[in-house]
Motif scaffolding. Structure first.
Motif, PDB file in Angstrom:
ATOM      1  N   THR A   7       0.842  -1.185   0.000  1.00 18.57           N
ATOM      2  CA  THR A   7       0.000   0.000   0.000  1.00 18.57           C
ATOM      3  C   THR A   7       0.881   1.239   0.000  1.00 18.57           C
ATOM      4  N   PHE A   8       0.613   2.133  -0.923  1.00 13.02           N
ATOM      5  CA  PHE A   8       1.295   3.416  -1.011  1.00 13.02           C
ATOM      6  C   PHE A   8       0.224   4.483  -1.060  1.00 13.02           C
ATOM      7  N   TYR A  27       6.710   3.253 -14.130  1.00 13.05           N
ATOM      8  CA  TYR A  27       7.073   3.657 -12.779  1.00 13.05           C
ATOM      9  C   TYR A  27       5.907   4.440 -12.182  1.00 13.05           C
ATOM     10  N   ILE A  28       5.512   4.072 -10.981  1.00 11.32           N
ATOM     11  CA  ILE A  28       4.553   4.852 -10.209  1.00 11.32           C
ATOM     12  C   ILE A  28       5.349   5.421  -9.048  1.00 11.32           C
ATOM     13  N   GLU A  29       5.380   6.744  -8.942  1.00 12.82           N
ATOM     14  CA  GLU A  29       6.175   7.413  -7.919  1.00 12.82           C
ATOM     15  C   GLU A  29       5.247   8.126  -6.941  1.00 12.82           C
ATOM     16  N   PRO A  30       4.937   7.490  -5.818  1.00  9.71           N
ATOM     17  CA  PRO A  30       3.985   8.068  -4.871  1.00  9.71           C
ATOM     18  C   PRO A  30       4.381   9.447  -4.347  1.00  9.71           C
ATOM     19  N   GLY A  37      11.238   7.120  -4.032  1.00 11.54           N
ATOM     20  CA  GLY A  37      11.172   5.765  -4.556  1.00 11.54           C
ATOM     21  C   GLY A  37      10.035   5.590  -5.525  1.00 11.54           C
ATOM     22  N   SER A  38       9.972   4.401  -6.058  1.00  7.65           N
ATOM     23  CA  SER A  38       8.912   4.118  -7.025  1.00  7.65           C
ATOM     24  C   SER A  38       8.546   2.648  -6.968  1.00  7.65           C
ATOM     25  N   VAL A  39       7.388   2.360  -7.528  1.00  8.96           N
ATOM     26  CA  VAL A  39       6.965   0.985  -7.762  1.00  8.96           C
ATOM     27  C   VAL A  39       7.166   0.769  -9.254  1.00  8.96           C
ATOM     28  N   THR A  40       7.830  -0.300  -9.608  1.00 10.71           N
ATOM     29  CA  THR A  40       8.203  -0.533 -10.997  1.00 10.71           C
ATOM     30  C   THR A  40       7.485  -1.758 -11.537  1.00 10.71           C
ATOM     31  N   PHE A  41       6.898  -1.595 -12.711  1.00 10.38           N
ATOM     32  CA  PHE A  41       6.257  -2.703 -13.425  1.00 10.38           C
ATOM     33  C   PHE A  41       6.980  -2.836 -14.761  1.00 10.38           C
ATOM     34  N   GLN A  42       7.449  -4.034 -15.056  1.00  7.06           N
ATOM     35  CA  GLN A  42       8.238  -4.225 -16.267  1.00  7.06           C
ATOM     36  C   GLN A  42       7.701  -5.418 -17.053  1.00  7.06           C
TER      37      GLN A  42
END
Length: 102
Positions: A7-8, A27-30, A37-42
């Motif tokens: 959860t962000f 990249y989702i950067e909260p 930081g970021s959450v990365t989906f590749q």
């Protein structure tokens, strides 16, 4: 892939960016651009271009639906006071127009 959950909290500073290189990445950067930081989906190289587009469309559809639900909820939250103020403003505008033409 196993189930994961994180959860962000997103704020008005939150951002999303991506690239379409060899391994397309989202990249989702909260905390904002290159913030904390970021959450990365590749996507793997094994996906064809067509399948990559399908994945991107699925993500886009989900985010669009989420946004539409947020907009609908915000519209529902309009208070009676907001509606009354808008009605008063419209009445004042109409009276002003009536006074100009009379």
């Amino acid at each position: 892939m196993s189930n994961y959950q994180a959860t962000f909290f997103l704020t008005e500073r939150s951002q999303a960016r991506g690239s379409a290189g060899v391994h397309p990445v989202l990249y989702i950067e909260p905390d904002g651009w290159h913030g904390g930081g970021s959450v990365t989906f590749q996507m793997p190289t094994s996906l064809t271009g067509e399948n990559r587009m399908k994945v991107a469309e699925q993500i886009l559809a989900g985010v669009s639906k989420w946004r539409d639900e947020i907009v609908a909820y915000a519209e529902q939250q309009r208070t009676a006071a907001d509606e009354l103020e808008a009605a008063r403003a419209e009445i004042a505008r109409l009276k002003g127009e009536a006074g100009e033409t009379a």
